[in-house]
Each structure stands twice: as structure tokens, then as C-alpha cells.
Design a protein around this motif. Structure first.
Motif, PDB file in Angstrom:
ATOM      1  N   THR A  28       1.003  -1.223   0.176  1.00 27.96           N
ATOM      2  CA  THR A  28       0.029  -0.046  -0.026  1.00 27.96           C
ATOM      3  C   THR A  28       1.010   1.335   0.080  1.00 27.96           C
ATOM      4  O   THR A  28       0.292   2.332   0.195  1.00 27.96           O
ATOM      5  CB  THR A  28      -0.896   0.071   1.446  1.00 27.96           C
ATOM      6  OG1 THR A  28      -0.050  -0.428   2.454  1.00 27.96           O
ATOM      7  CG2 THR A  28      -2.117  -1.000   1.031  1.00 27.96           C
TER       8      THR A  28
ATOM      9  N   SER B 298      -5.083   2.914   9.452  1.00 28.21           N
ATOM     10  CA  SER B 298      -4.440   1.888  10.103  1.00 28.21           C
ATOM     11  C   SER B 298      -4.665   0.401   9.508  1.00 28.21           C
ATOM     12  O   SER B 298      -5.109  -0.309  10.215  1.00 28.21           O
ATOM     13  CB  SER B 298      -5.229   1.922  11.542  1.00 28.21           C
ATOM     14  OG  SER B 298      -5.088   3.064  12.212  1.00 28.21           O
ATOM     15  N   ALA B 299      -4.428   0.594   7.976  1.00 25.06           N
ATOM     16  CA  ALA B 299      -4.574  -0.738   7.241  1.00 25.06           C
ATOM     17  C   ALA B 299      -3.312  -1.487   7.584  1.00 25.06           C
ATOM     18  O   ALA B 299      -2.247  -0.859   7.721  1.00 25.06           O
ATOM     19  CB  ALA B 299      -4.559  -0.618   5.899  1.00 25.06           C
ATOM     20  N   SER B 300      -3.363  -2.719   7.708  1.00 24.58           N
ATOM     21  CA  SER B 300      -2.138  -3.491   7.618  1.00 24.58           C
ATOM     22  C   SER B 300      -2.385  -5.096   7.331  1.00 24.58           C
ATOM     23  O   SER B 300      -3.706  -5.586   7.204  1.00 24.58           O
ATOM     24  CB  SER B 300      -1.586  -3.618   9.314  1.00 24.58           C
ATOM     25  OG  SER B 300      -2.490  -4.213  10.054  1.00 24.58           O
TER      26      SER B 300
ATOM     27  N   TYR C 237      -1.928  -8.259   9.201  1.00 23.42           N
ATOM     28  CA  TYR C 237      -1.653  -8.844  10.311  1.00 23.42           C
ATOM     29  C   TYR C 237      -0.414  -8.222  11.056  1.00 23.42           C
ATOM     30  O   TYR C 237       0.377  -8.845  11.816  1.00 23.42           O
ATOM     31  CB  TYR C 237      -1.168 -10.357  10.259  1.00 23.42           C
ATOM     32  CG  TYR C 237      -2.145 -11.311   9.815  1.00 23.42           C
ATOM     33  CD1 TYR C 237      -3.283 -11.646  10.414  1.00 23.42           C
ATOM     34  CD2 TYR C 237      -2.045 -11.631   8.289  1.00 23.42           C
ATOM     35  CE1 TYR C 237      -4.084 -12.773   9.868  1.00 23.42           C
ATOM     36  CE2 TYR C 237      -2.884 -12.267   7.558  1.00 23.42           C
ATOM     37  CZ  TYR C 237      -4.177 -12.823   8.468  1.00 23.42           C
ATOM     38  OH  TYR C 237      -5.079 -13.706   8.009  1.00 23.42           O
ATOM     39  N   GLY C 238      -0.691  -6.700  11.128  1.00 19.24           N
ATOM     40  CA  GLY C 238       0.274  -5.969  11.893  1.00 19.24           C
ATOM     41  C   GLY C 238       1.160  -5.382  11.119  1.00 19.24           C
ATOM     42  O   GLY C 238       2.168  -4.576  11.516  1.00 19.24           O
TER      43      GLY C 238
ATOM     44  N   GLU D 103       1.595  -1.192   8.523  1.00 18.90           N
ATOM     45  CA  GLU D 103       0.562  -0.664   9.142  1.00 18.90           C
ATOM     46  C   GLU D 103       0.524   0.824   8.218  1.00 18.90           C
ATOM     47  O   GLU D 103       1.675   1.508   8.540  1.00 18.90           O
ATOM     48  CB  GLU D 103       0.453  -0.456  10.530  1.00 18.90           C
ATOM     49  CG  GLU D 103      -0.865   0.379  10.896  1.00 18.90           C
ATOM     50  CD  GLU D 103      -1.051   0.087  12.503  1.00 18.90           C
ATOM     51  OE1 GLU D 103      -1.942   0.834  13.017  1.00 18.90           O
ATOM     52  OE2 GLU D 103      -0.252  -0.460  13.078  1.00 18.90           O
ATOM     53  N   GLY D 104      -0.439   1.306   8.095  1.00 22.34           N
ATOM     54  CA  GLY D 104      -0.452   2.705   7.471  1.00 22.34           C
ATOM     55  C   GLY D 104      -1.891   2.995   6.791  1.00 22.34           C
ATOM     56  O   GLY D 104      -2.819   2.353   7.072  1.00 22.34           O
ATOM     57  N   THR D 105      -1.975   4.254   5.812  1.00 22.40           N
ATOM     58  CA  THR D 105      -3.231   4.462   5.109  1.00 22.40           C
ATOM     59  C   THR D 105      -2.915   3.901   3.973  1.00 22.40           C
ATOM     60  O   THR D 105      -2.200   4.132   3.005  1.00 22.40           O
ATOM     61  CB  THR D 105      -3.235   5.770   5.169  1.00 22.40           C
ATOM     62  OG1 THR D 105      -3.354   6.432   6.502  1.00 22.40           O
ATOM     63  CG2 THR D 105      -4.559   6.232   4.419  1.00 22.40           C
TER      64      THR D 105
END
Length: 276
Positions: A29, A154-156, A158-159, A162-164
């Protein structure tokens, strides 16, 4: 089809061109940040909202946050398409209220305003290969979100990372054309081109291709893209995923197509593995 029959069909009324059906592979992303187009780049959401991106791929998963309707108005007036999705899927929010409802005028105005503010990100869909435009592979949803997905904070995975998550034009509308079943796409691609052009999209993204370069007249993507270019519609196609093989690995070479190359990511994901 036998060679003799091929000539007969080619010379018949209504037949423009006949060539063997081919199998095309799907390609996939941080894309926009990697290109230097970060979130601080100014954009015109109102202008973007009038842009329609047609995605020819494995369909779409409309419940994803990337395709949420929140904040969208009705489809642009130039849209001539439909929501022919087959089973187990609907385009976002197709029902709405109008002033013609038998209610007090002020209530109708409120309802109409509500309809206008929250109508549709996914404005159309067509399916050619299965009984549903729903994406069961993930590829079509991924490429649609990369092109025109909403901003999802807060998309990721499984951790990780993470970001937009966001598309290049997050306020644009999406119309999906499911011409691929599984990881393969065949002659349905040409039917999808006919529909995208007639439906009134502004841009067609085709994230798929063959292993080897073909003559333009026997390449359905090049043929469909040529007709799109005649109508002023830009076609974007992936150059391929075999860059290590050199320039000969690029199958998207028609001069009327914008070919987009893949690149190795500039991120590393480190995780601990517990062998106990």
C-alpha cells in the motif's frame, strides 16, 4: 476453428476480425508514496468524483472499506452503465428517495439530500465468466483499490506495513468488469472493452497480460485499447511481472496503451519465528 471456416467468418457481415483465443495472466500500500505522490499532494475531490475508472480483472469485494460509499453522491451524469453483478453481490446503495415520494416536501428534501451525500463508490459491475462479479481471488479488489480505493487508515497485514491504504484517485468512482476466472483471462476481455467504452468510463485499467508479446491484430487487449483510444479513453496495462528476463518480457507494447512497470518494493518486513 478450422482455417477455411476462419476465412468464411472473417468475410461475413458484422465480423471485423478473427484471431485465436489466448489465455492471459493476472499481474499485481505503498505504491503512491513510492512514486512520490504522498498524502500531502493537493487533489480536487469534487473533480475526482466525476472520474470513472473501469477495472477489468477478477471482480470486486464491495464490502471492503476501500469501496465504502461514505461521502459519495450519485454517479456522474455521463455514466451509462449498469449493475449486472449476478449472484451474491449488489452495487453500493442503489435505492434512494426522491421528491416525488408522497411525503411532506421538507422530509423529501432531507431524504434526497441523504441520498446525494451517501450514494455510490462502486457505480457499476458486469460479469462474463462466472455467475457473480464478486472477487474470490482478491486480485481485482487489490488492483481496484490501488487505482481508486478510498483512504483506509490503520490498514495492515496482520500488523505488518501499518499505514493508510489508498488509491491514486481516492474520490473517483469504480466500475468493475469481471473477465477473469481464477488466475486466467480469455477472450472475454474484448467483451469487457466493448462495455467499458459504451458505459462511459474515463480510464480503463487492465492489470493482466500474456507471457509473450503478440502482433497487435491478434492481441485482444491491444485491439480493445485501440477502440478505447479512438473514443478518448486511456487504457493502462501492466507491463508484466518478469522484469528480470529483460525488455523482452514486456508484453504490453502497443503505442496507444500506457504500460506501467512493476518494481521491487523498498520495504522489508521482519518477524520473529518461534520454533518451539
Amino acid at each position: 476453428m478450422k482455417r477455411q471456416r476462419n476465412f468464411q467468418v472473417t468475410g461475413s457481415k458484422g465480423a471485423v476480425l478473427v484471431f485465436p483465443s489466448k489465455v492471459y495472466q493476472l499481474y499485481t500500500t505503498r505504491s503512491w508514496d513510492f512514486l512520490g505522490l504522498n498524502q500531502t499532494v493537493k487533489s480536487n475531490a469534487a473533480a475526482e468524483s466525476n472520474v470513472i475508472v473501469g477495472v477489468t480483472d477478477t471482480g470486486i469485494w464491495p464490502e471492503s472499506d476501500s469501496f465504502s460509499d461514505e461521502g459519495f453522491g450519485p454517479p456522474p451524469q455521463k455514466w451509462k452503465g449498469a449493475c449486472k453483478v449476478g449472484q451474491n453481490l449488489t452495487c453500493n446503495k442503489q435505492k434512494y428517495s426522491t421528491i416525488s415520494d408522497l411525503r411532506p416536501l421538507f422530509i423529501s428534501l432531507i431524504l434526497t439530500m441523504t441520498w446525494y451525500l451517501s450514494f455510490s463508490k462502486l457505480i457499476g459491475a458486469r460479469v462474463y465468466t462466472t455467475d457473480s462479479a464478486r472477487d474470490t481471488e482478491g486480485h481485482g479488489s487489490h488492483t481496484a483499490s490501488t487505482a481508486a480505493g478510498n483512504n483506509v487508515v490503520s490498514a495492515s497485514f496482520y500488523g505488518f506495513a501499518e499505514g493508510t491504504a489508498r488509491g491514486g484517485v481516492p474520490s473517483a468512482r469504480i466500475a468493475t468488469y469481471k473477465a477473469c476466472n481464477g488466475i486466467w483471462c480469455t477472450s472475454d476481455i474484448l467483451a469487457a472493452f466493448d462495455d467499458t467504452i459504451a458505459d462511459g468510463v474515463d480510464l480503463i485499467t487492465v492489470p493482466l497480460g500474456s507471457v509473450f508479446m503478440s502482433e497487435f491484430y491478434s492481441d485482444p487487449v491491444a485491439t480493445g485499447a485501440f477502440h478505447a483510444a479512438e473514443k478518448g479513453v486511456l487504457v493502462v496495462q501492466s507491463a508484466g511481472n518478469s522484469g528480470l528476463a529483460g525488455f523482452q518480457s514486456v508484453a504490453s507494447v502497443a503505442p496507444w496503451i500506457l504500460s506501467v512497470a512493476a518494481s521491487t518494493t523498498d520495504r522489508h518486513f521482519v518477524a520473529a519465528v518461534d520454533y518451539s
